[in-house]
Design an enzyme around this catalytic site. Structure first.
Site, PDB file in Angstrom:
ATOM      1  N   TYR A 135      24.342  37.593  33.630  1.00 47.12           N
ATOM      2  CA  TYR A 135      23.910  37.878  35.002  1.00 47.12           C
ATOM      3  C   TYR A 135      22.492  38.472  34.956  1.00 47.12           C
ATOM      4  CZ  TYR A 135      23.353  40.577  39.288  1.00 47.12           C
ATOM      5  OH  TYR A 135      22.845  41.131  40.441  1.00 47.12           O
ATOM      6  N   ARG A 190      34.523  63.548  42.611  1.00 51.54           N
ATOM      7  CA  ARG A 190      33.741  62.751  41.649  1.00 51.54           C
ATOM      8  C   ARG A 190      34.491  62.651  40.327  1.00 51.54           C
ATOM      9  NH1 ARG A 190      30.466  65.543  38.826  1.00 51.54           N
ATOM     10  NH2 ARG A 190      29.367  66.575  40.537  1.00 51.54           N
ATOM     11  N   LYS A 210      33.524  41.039  42.885  1.00 50.78           N
ATOM     12  CA  LYS A 210      33.760  39.592  42.870  1.00 50.78           C
ATOM     13  C   LYS A 210      35.241  39.264  43.089  1.00 50.78           C
ATOM     14  CE  LYS A 210      29.443  39.879  41.700  1.00 50.78           C
ATOM     15  NZ  LYS A 210      28.514  40.186  42.750  1.00 50.78           N
ATOM     16  N   ASP A 260      32.076  41.134  29.525  1.00 46.72           N
ATOM     17  CA  ASP A 260      32.038  41.142  30.984  1.00 46.72           C
ATOM     18  C   ASP A 260      32.934  39.988  31.433  1.00 46.72           C
ATOM     19  OD1 ASP A 260      31.449  40.672  33.668  1.00 46.72           O
ATOM     20  OD2 ASP A 260      29.362  41.317  33.466  1.00 46.72           O
TER      21      ASP A 260
END
Ligand code: P1T
Length: 390
Positions: free
Chosen positions: A103, A50, A200, A175
């Protein structure tokens, strides 16, 4: 190195040192933990996956290079990156100014989750930098931008807004998902932090969910790096591999996305059943000049309003090649009705105010042959005319 070379080589140099086997593709390191010889320091540089692992390191290094950033941090999704950013850099009582056209999931995170933790959001039309300036309050900490926006393909002037933000000691976050680092590098224009949904264009094949934060500021990085581990919304090694692989073809894919999207935007723009097309590459786009200034191409996203003479549901049902689905940025073309899909979590009032009406459709133009895409749109437009007698 130039962009397409960096996209293939950075972070993935073959290990030809003693003990390395020279593999040209970074292995998918599945180990969740790493053994050490001494109790007080990790022997091979890693302790627990992690916190960090070699596959994620390779991805973070590459994404940082592609955004001209000093540091990269990878996450389990775009929203995981956004959540970590907010929790790491903001505290109760802080105020954020955000572009109103974002978004839908980002707005849901802000309005339905982060407000429960005492954060305050003001949405402005950031196409005019003065609106951002006018919204600054004594508790404002951060400016959150998308450009081009999802789903209306509006732009904001990254340089102008970042300058105002800096003058007021605010952090500017962009973004950059819609443009991808191939077409726009917000850090070069003065922004402090770039966020991506790597789901994306960076992934590029609709087969992985991921996110990233790229930045160069040491202090902000230390806070984000600490919270990447503390919060734990990290990607799996396999997901890191998929995004790494996707980045290798980003440049060639984006060139084709740009080409196909412009052709389809031009086609739709002259179609009698289409009311309006939003695409920054069209000369009719009100911010075409800004797009030319801050982007090196106009991207693969197009949105458009159908005229009343077209039944929206019928049109979507008639498409044969272009799939009706959320998401974007993959090699295959997708279409989405933002009002009922990606932006359904906004109130009807807010959607109407921004311009996300039921006749607005968003196309993620893929890299198929342009003629096949045009034929698909043409037949669906023809077949779904309300006044069609055949
Ligand atoms: O889906 P996820 O990887 O968590 O990324 C969220 C996100 C962040 N920013 C932008 C600009 C986005 O478009 C998205 C995700 N968007 C879609 C799923 C969509 O269809 O618009």
């Amino acid at each position: 190195m130039k962009f397409s070379t960096k996209a293939i080589h950075c972070g993935e140099e073959p290990n030809l040192k003693e003990g390395g086997c020279g593999d040209v593709v970074v292995p998918i390191h599945l180990a969740s933990t790493f053994a050490r010889k001494e109790v007080d320091k990790p022997t091979g540089g890693y302790e627990y996956a992690r916190t960090g692992n070699p596959t994620r390191d390779a991805l973070e290094k590459r994404l940082a290079e592609l955004e001209n950033a000093k540091y990269g941090l990878a996450f389990a999704s775009g929203l995981a990156a956004e959540t970590t950013l907010a929790l790491a850099l903001l505290k109760k009582g802080d105020h954020v100014i955000a572009f109103e056209d974002l978004y839908g999931g980002t707005r849901r995170l802000f309005d339905c989750t982060l407000t429960n933790f005492g954060l305050e959001f003001t949405y402005v039309d950031a196409t005019n930098p003065e609106n951002v300036k006018g919204a600054i309050k004594s508790n404002t900490k951060l400016v959150w931008l998308e450009t081009p926006t999802n789903p209306l393909l509006k732009l904001c002037d990254i340089y102008a807004i970042s300058k105002t933000a800096k003058e007021n000691s605010l952090i500017t976050v962009v973004d950059n998902t819609f443009a991808s680092p191939y077409l726009q590098n917000p850090l070069n224009l003065g922004a402090d932090i770039v966020v991506h949904s790597t789901t994306k264009y960076l992934g590029g094949h609709s087969d992985v969910i991921g996110g990233a934060i790229l930045l160069s500021d040491d202090e902000l990085y230390n806070k984000l790096k600490f919270n990447q581990n503390a919060i734990g919304a990290v990607p799996s090694p396999f997901d890191c591999f998929l995004v790494l692989r996707g980045t290798k073809t980003l440049a060639v894919r984006m060139d084709r996305h740009n080409y196909n999207a412009l052709k389809l935007a031009e086609y739709l723009n002259t179609h009698p059943q289409v009311e309006k097309v939003n695409y920054p590459g069209l000369k009719t786009h009100s911010q075409h000049e800004l797009a030319k200034k801050q982007m090196s191409g106009f991207g693969g996203m197009v949105s458009f309003y159908l005229k009343e003479s077209i039944g929206v549901g019928a049109f979507l049902g008639k498409l044969k090649l272009i799939a009706l689905a959320e998401s974007l940025g993959g090699v295959e073309s997708l279409i989405n009705q933002p009002a009922t899909m990606t932006h359904a979590s906004l109130t009807q009032k807010e959607r109407d105010r921004i311009g996300i009406t039921n006749n607005l459709l968003r196309l993620s133009v893929g890299i198929e042959d342009i003629e096949d895409l045009k034929v698909d749109l043409a037949q669906a437009l023809q077949e779904s005319r309300v006044d069609s007698s055949d």
